[in-house]
Motif scaffolding. Structure first.
Motif: not given
Length: 355
Positions: A234-248
């Protein structure tokens, strides 16, 4: 062969789980075998351990009823006739889990894997009890030892050893792994951390938000999982942060270390994180919170920064990226000299557990 009951594994792969897994793979299985007691519904690496002859005993967590959890622990120890219980712990509150072993007069080995806690009141109120119940006290660093047991208690530091050869860096390996991952030539910031408060994830995300403005193609490879995952998304979406790849959760972190350009770890507190040892084994430039013990610095490209200034981290990252082709090597000799070879560490632990 002696069977040792190990406590401390969870359902989320982190440093403690990695340490135990690394140790286990280098034990002399003719002399020693690990069994596990776990108060999570599932356990990391469970298939691997079962395949190798370990037993896993699941018990209820303390938050589902303290007496019930301790009673089930008591039954496991008594029924299986374990003589030694190896407790891998994060704060002194875990002494409650030791009560069944103490009442059954078993040998208790405590191993500290942290240097601070959010549960300070609980920790400091029970530390005396932990010292009383523990027959042998271990710690992953001096800082973790002082935190867990106090300055006046005797404990032995056990390094978070790794298989050094798995982290060997070369330009060819760097390029080949990146091509396999689809990373191409873009700058990769590696962040390997359980998604919880301790690892300070929102500060790490703010670093990336600021870095987006200076280096638009810079990307974060975020390795891990945890209770804050939804909040982070949600933080990434709300702050419009780009280029984050969740790799688990990954079993190829050594490959990611070789193929990345920088590791960041802006933790609020740590024991001595294995990911930092892994990064340095691969010669990966590493930026750490200055809350992490200076014991973690083994090579010159590792630096400590305060976690009160995002701009400071961004400037340092930019500087590293501008010079990333210079002098990156895997210095396994330095790590070996400092005691981080898993073969020797496993031998030491085995001797302690069999003593």
């Amino acid at each position: 062969m002696k069977r040792i009951l190990v406590y401390g594994m969870t359902d989320n792969l982190g440093g403690m789980e990695t340490y135990i897994h690394n140790i286990y793979q280098h034990l002399d299985r003719d002399k020693i075998q690990f069994d596990f007691v776990c108060d999570f519904p599932t356990m990391t690496f469970s298939d691997f351990y079962l395949k190798n002859g370990c037993q896993i005993h699941y018990i209820p967590p303390k938050n589902k009823g303290l007496f019930r959890s301790l009673w089930e622990m008591h039954k496991v120890i008594k029924k299986r006739h374990y003589d030694t219980i190896y407790f891998n712990i994060m704060n002194a509150g875990y002494v409650l889990n030791m009560l069944p072993a103490f009442l059954l007069r078993k040998k208790i080995i405590a191993h500290s894997h942290n240097a601070d806690t959010t549960k300070k009141k609980l920790h400091y109120s029970l530390r005396w009890f932990l010292n009383k119940l523990s027959d042998i006290k271990l710690a992953c660093s001096e800082k973790a030892g002082v935190f867990m047991y106090g300055k006046n208690e005797k404990y032995q530091v056990i390094k978070n050893g790794i298989s050094l050869n798995n982290y060997f860096y070369s330009k060819d390996r760097y390029k080949n792994i990146r091509n396999t991952l689809g990373w191409g030539t873009k700058p990769i910031i590696l962040y390997v951390a359980r998604m919880n408060h301790q690892k300070n994830p929102f500060f790490a995300l703010e670093i990336m938000r600021a870095l987006n403005k200076s280096i638009p193609d810079a990307s974060m490879a975020y390795v891990g999982d945890g209770e804050l995952k939804e909040d982070i998304e949600k933080y990434i979406l709300n702050k419009n942060i780009k280029n984050i790849s969740f790799m688990g959760i990954r079993n190829d972190v050594n490959q990611l270390m070789i193929a990345s350009d920088i590791l960041i770890l802006p933790s609020l507190f740590e024991g001595l994180p294995i990911v930092v040892i892994e990064a340095q084994a691969s010669g990966l430039p590493t930026l750490l919170s200055n809350n992490i013990s200076e014991e973690a610095k083994l090579i010159s490209s590792t630096e400590f920064l305060p976690i009160d200034d995002v701009k400071n981290w961004v400037n340092k990252i930019i500087s590293i990226l501008e010079n990333k082709s210079l002098n990156r090597i895997s210095d396994s000799t330095t790590l070996e000299k400092n005691g981080y070879n898993i073969i020797q560490v496993s031998k030491t632990i085995q001797e302690i557990l069999l003593s």
